[in-house]
Motif scaffolding. Structure first.
Motif, PDB file in Angstrom:
ATOM      1  N   GLY A  53      69.291  33.576  52.858  1.00 16.97           N
ATOM      2  CA  GLY A  53      69.473  34.310  54.099  1.00 16.97           C
ATOM      3  C   GLY A  53      70.880  34.863  54.233  1.00 16.97           C
ATOM      4  O   GLY A  53      71.839  34.369  53.627  1.00 16.97           O
ATOM      5  N   TRP A  54      71.037  35.893  55.055  1.00 19.88           N
ATOM      6  CA  TRP A  54      72.330  36.566  55.158  1.00 19.88           C
ATOM      7  C   TRP A  54      73.413  35.644  55.714  1.00 19.88           C
ATOM      8  O   TRP A  54      74.584  35.786  55.353  1.00 19.88           O
ATOM      9  CB  TRP A  54      72.208  37.843  55.979  1.00 19.88           C
ATOM     10  N   VAL A  55      73.038  34.680  56.557  1.00 16.40           N
ATOM     11  CA  VAL A  55      74.045  33.759  57.091  1.00 16.40           C
ATOM     12  C   VAL A  55      74.567  32.845  55.985  1.00 16.40           C
ATOM     13  O   VAL A  55      75.772  32.583  55.898  1.00 16.40           O
ATOM     14  CB  VAL A  55      73.477  32.943  58.263  1.00 16.40           C
ATOM     15  N   SER A  56      73.678  32.376  55.119  1.00 15.16           N
ATOM     16  CA  SER A  56      74.118  31.572  53.984  1.00 15.16           C
ATOM     17  C   SER A  56      74.965  32.402  53.024  1.00 15.16           C
ATOM     18  O   SER A  56      75.951  31.899  52.457  1.00 15.16           O
ATOM     19  CB  SER A  56      72.913  30.992  53.243  1.00 15.16           C
ATOM     20  N   LEU A  57      74.605  33.655  52.847  1.00 18.42           N
ATOM     21  CA  LEU A  57      75.410  34.538  51.999  1.00 18.42           C
ATOM     22  C   LEU A  57      76.791  34.767  52.608  1.00 18.42           C
ATOM     23  O   LEU A  57      77.788  34.882  51.883  1.00 18.42           O
ATOM     24  CB  LEU A  57      74.691  35.872  51.795  1.00 18.42           C
ATOM     25  N   LEU A  58      76.846  34.840  53.932  1.00 20.23           N
ATOM     26  CA  LEU A  58      78.140  34.964  54.612  1.00 20.23           C
ATOM     27  C   LEU A  58      78.995  33.731  54.339  1.00 20.23           C
ATOM     28  O   LEU A  58      80.193  33.848  54.026  1.00 20.23           O
ATOM     29  CB  LEU A  58      77.918  35.132  56.112  1.00 20.23           C
ATOM     30  N   GLN A  59      78.404  32.567  54.451  1.00 22.38           N
ATOM     31  CA  GLN A  59      79.138  31.334  54.197  1.00 22.38           C
ATOM     32  C   GLN A  59      79.670  31.312  52.766  1.00 22.38           C
ATOM     33  O   GLN A  59      80.814  30.904  52.515  1.00 22.38           O
ATOM     34  CB  GLN A  59      78.235  30.134  54.450  1.00 22.38           C
ATOM     35  N   ALA A  60      78.840  31.784  51.816  1.00 19.83           N
ATOM     36  CA  ALA A  60      79.279  31.828  50.425  1.00 19.83           C
ATOM     37  C   ALA A  60      80.419  32.824  50.245  1.00 19.83           C
ATOM     38  O   ALA A  60      81.375  32.560  49.515  1.00 19.83           O
ATOM     39  CB  ALA A  60      78.102  32.200  49.528  1.00 19.83           C
ATOM     40  N   ARG A  61      80.347  33.956  50.924  1.00 14.62           N
ATOM     41  CA  ARG A  61      81.400  34.959  50.805  1.00 14.62           C
ATOM     42  C   ARG A  61      82.717  34.433  51.363  1.00 14.62           C
ATOM     43  O   ARG A  61      83.788  34.716  50.819  1.00 14.62           O
ATOM     44  CB  ARG A  61      80.999  36.250  51.527  1.00 14.62           C
ATOM     45  N   LEU A  62      82.657  33.676  52.419  1.00 10.29           N
ATOM     46  CA  LEU A  62      83.875  33.129  53.019  1.00 10.29           C
ATOM     47  C   LEU A  62      84.489  32.029  52.157  1.00 10.29           C
ATOM     48  O   LEU A  62      85.660  31.702  52.318  1.00 10.29           O
ATOM     49  CB  LEU A  62      83.565  32.600  54.420  1.00 10.29           C
ATOM     50  N   LEU A 136      74.948  41.733  67.512  1.00  8.54           N
ATOM     51  CA  LEU A 136      74.142  42.254  66.423  1.00  8.54           C
ATOM     52  C   LEU A 136      72.866  42.823  67.018  1.00  8.54           C
ATOM     53  O   LEU A 136      71.977  42.079  67.442  1.00  8.54           O
ATOM     54  CB  LEU A 136      73.830  41.142  65.410  1.00  8.54           C
ATOM     55  N   GLY A 137      72.792  44.137  67.083  1.00 11.02           N
ATOM     56  CA  GLY A 137      71.694  44.798  67.774  1.00 11.02           C
ATOM     57  C   GLY A 137      70.407  44.849  66.969  1.00 11.02           C
ATOM     58  O   GLY A 137      70.413  44.836  65.736  1.00 11.02           O
ATOM     59  N   ILE A 138      69.307  44.920  67.688  1.00 11.68           N
ATOM     60  CA  ILE A 138      67.967  44.983  67.110  1.00 11.68           C
ATOM     61  C   ILE A 138      67.204  46.122  67.778  1.00 11.68           C
ATOM     62  O   ILE A 138      67.418  46.430  68.955  1.00 11.68           O
ATOM     63  CB  ILE A 138      67.210  43.656  67.327  1.00 11.68           C
ATOM     64  N   ASP A 139      66.307  46.750  67.031  1.00  7.99           N
ATOM     65  CA  ASP A 139      65.402  47.756  67.591  1.00  7.99           C
ATOM     66  C   ASP A 139      63.989  47.180  67.568  1.00  7.99           C
ATOM     67  O   ASP A 139      63.743  46.130  66.960  1.00  7.99           O
ATOM     68  CB  ASP A 139      65.475  49.047  66.774  1.00  7.99           C
ATOM     69  N   ILE A 140      63.066  47.845  68.229  1.00  9.21           N
ATOM     70  CA  ILE A 140      61.675  47.411  68.248  1.00  9.21           C
ATOM     71  C   ILE A 140      60.795  48.570  67.791  1.00  9.21           C
ATOM     72  O   ILE A 140      61.229  49.727  67.788  1.00  9.21           O
ATOM     73  CB  ILE A 140      61.255  46.932  69.651  1.00  9.21           C
ATOM     74  N   PRO A 141      59.537  48.293  67.396  1.00  7.72           N
ATOM     75  CA  PRO A 141      58.666  49.338  66.868  1.00  7.72           C
ATOM     76  C   PRO A 141      58.422  50.478  67.869  1.00  7.72           C
ATOM     77  O   PRO A 141      58.447  50.265  69.090  1.00  7.72           O
ATOM     78  CB  PRO A 141      57.357  48.587  66.582  1.00  7.72           C
ATOM     79  N   LEU A 171      70.949  45.695  63.153  1.00  5.69           N
ATOM     80  CA  LEU A 171      71.127  44.729  62.079  1.00  5.69           C
ATOM     81  C   LEU A 171      70.363  45.118  60.814  1.00  5.69           C
ATOM     82  O   LEU A 171      70.839  44.861  59.700  1.00  5.69           O
ATOM     83  CB  LEU A 171      70.670  43.344  62.554  1.00  5.69           C
ATOM     84  N   LEU A 172      69.204  45.731  60.977  1.00  2.00           N
ATOM     85  CA  LEU A 172      68.349  46.045  59.830  1.00  2.00           C
ATOM     86  C   LEU A 172      68.488  47.502  59.394  1.00  2.00           C
ATOM     87  O   LEU A 172      67.552  48.087  58.832  1.00  2.00           O
ATOM     88  CB  LEU A 172      66.884  45.730  60.150  1.00  2.00           C
ATOM     89  N   ALA A 193      66.728  41.955  50.717  1.00  2.00           N
ATOM     90  CA  ALA A 193      67.392  42.719  51.781  1.00  2.00           C
ATOM     91  C   ALA A 193      68.600  41.995  52.356  1.00  2.00           C
ATOM     92  O   ALA A 193      69.441  42.621  53.014  1.00  2.00           O
ATOM     93  CB  ALA A 193      66.401  43.011  52.902  1.00  2.00           C
ATOM     94  N   GLN A 194      68.714  40.704  52.134  1.00  2.00           N
ATOM     95  CA  GLN A 194      69.742  39.911  52.807  1.00  2.00           C
ATOM     96  C   GLN A 194      71.180  40.341  52.473  1.00  2.00           C
ATOM     97  O   GLN A 194      72.021  40.399  53.383  1.00  2.00           O
ATOM     98  CB  GLN A 194      69.535  38.425  52.511  1.00  2.00           C
ATOM     99  N   PRO A 195      71.502  40.659  51.218  1.00  2.00           N
ATOM    100  CA  PRO A 195      72.860  41.156  50.957  1.00  2.00           C
ATOM    101  C   PRO A 195      73.170  42.448  51.708  1.00  2.00           C
ATOM    102  O   PRO A 195      74.318  42.663  52.132  1.00  2.00           O
ATOM    103  CB  PRO A 195      72.875  41.377  49.435  1.00  2.00           C
ATOM    104  N   MET A 196      72.172  43.308  51.886  1.00  2.00           N
ATOM    105  CA  MET A 196      72.371  44.541  52.633  1.00  2.00           C
ATOM    106  C   MET A 196      72.654  44.242  54.105  1.00  2.00           C
ATOM    107  O   MET A 196      73.493  44.901  54.732  1.00  2.00           O
ATOM    108  CB  MET A 196      71.149  45.441  52.504  1.00  2.00           C
ATOM    109  N   ILE A 197      71.958  43.258  54.649  1.00  2.00           N
ATOM    110  CA  ILE A 197      72.196  42.872  56.046  1.00  2.00           C
ATOM    111  C   ILE A 197      73.617  42.358  56.212  1.00  2.00           C
ATOM    112  O   ILE A 197      74.322  42.730  57.159  1.00  2.00           O
ATOM    113  CB  ILE A 197      71.165  41.816  56.490  1.00  2.00           C
ATOM    114  N   LEU A 198      74.055  41.517  55.295  1.00  2.00           N
ATOM    115  CA  LEU A 198      75.431  41.016  55.364  1.00  2.00           C
ATOM    116  C   LEU A 198      76.433  42.164  55.275  1.00  2.00           C
ATOM    117  O   LEU A 198      77.426  42.189  56.010  1.00  2.00           O
ATOM    118  CB  LEU A 198      75.687  40.009  54.246  1.00  2.00           C
TER     119      LEU A 198
END
Length: 221
Positions: A53-62, A136-141, A171-172, A193-198
């Motif tokens: 997940g992007w949060v775990s990838l963030l932790q790894a990047r830090l 972190l904004g989100i859109d809907i269909p 965010l997406l 997609a998770q690296p792109m989200i980060l």
């Protein structure tokens, strides 16, 4: 008189240090900034391995330069987040709060005014606790109608303007409309997609990290 000077000086210094401590806000025990992620399934690695997940990838990047607390829960609404946040603020003393909520409010067709009120409560609580906030904004269909979508997505912009907050509008971005990057439900992104989200979050997050003592080079490991 001379004999009493060291004691006076000591009491003055102690009072000065105490005043500094009271005005400085919470600091993590090891001096690293703490990030608290308040999100829903998009930040809880729904349908994929947690470490992808992007949060775990963030932790790894830090790379240990900051502490990341992921308090995201699949299915979470802004109401649930607002109810949980005060305890989390007290428990973790975050320097930065990332608010990624609203998607489930929108999918349930909840009133945008109610969503905005809940988000405002979370922003105010975070600020009062001494934390900076990244929205972190989100859109809907589109089948929810243009008027509802505009009212819903407008909440993030209004909050950002009212509180002068950093904002990731969507965010997406670059992910949501690519079938190869979305799971079969069409709502949750894949591991690919998770690296792109980060990378979407990073440009707004990096300046906040720098304000909390990290240089960009350090934050990127």
């Amino acid at each position: 008189m001379k004999k009493g000077l060291p004691d006076v000086a000591w009491r003055w210094a102690l009072g000065w240090l105490l005043a500094l401590a009271l005005g400085a806000g919470p600091v993590s025990a090891d001096g690293r900034p703490t990030l608290l992620v308040m999100g829903d399934s998009l930040s809880a690695a729904y349908g994929i391995e947690a470490d992808a997940g992007w949060v775990s990838l963030l932790q790894a990047r830090l790379d240990g330069k900051a502490r990341v607390v992921n308090a995201s829960i699949s299915g979470e609404t802004s109401s649930g987040g607002a109810a949980r946040l005060p305890e989390l603020l007290g428990q973790h003393d975050p320097d930065i709060v990332l608010l990624e909520l609203g998607g489930n409010d929108g999918l349930r067709g909840l009133p945008p005014g109610q969503f905005q009120a809940n988000m405002r409560r979370m922003v105010e609580a975070s600020r009062e606790a001494g934390a900076e906030v990244l929205l972190l904004g989100i859109d809907i269909p589109p089948n929810y109608g243009r008027a509802y979508r505009d009212a819903f997505t407008g909440v993030y912009r209004r909050l950002a303007d009212d509180f002068d907050l950093a904002l990731v509008p969507f965010l997406l971005e670059g992910v949501a409309l690519d079938d190869n990057l979305m799971q079969d439900d069409g709502i949750h992104p894949t591991a690919a997609a998770q690296p792109m989200i980060l990378d979407t979050v990073w440009p707004e997050l990096a300046p906040l990290l720098e304000e909390n003592g990290l240089t960009l080079a350090e934050a990127q490991g």
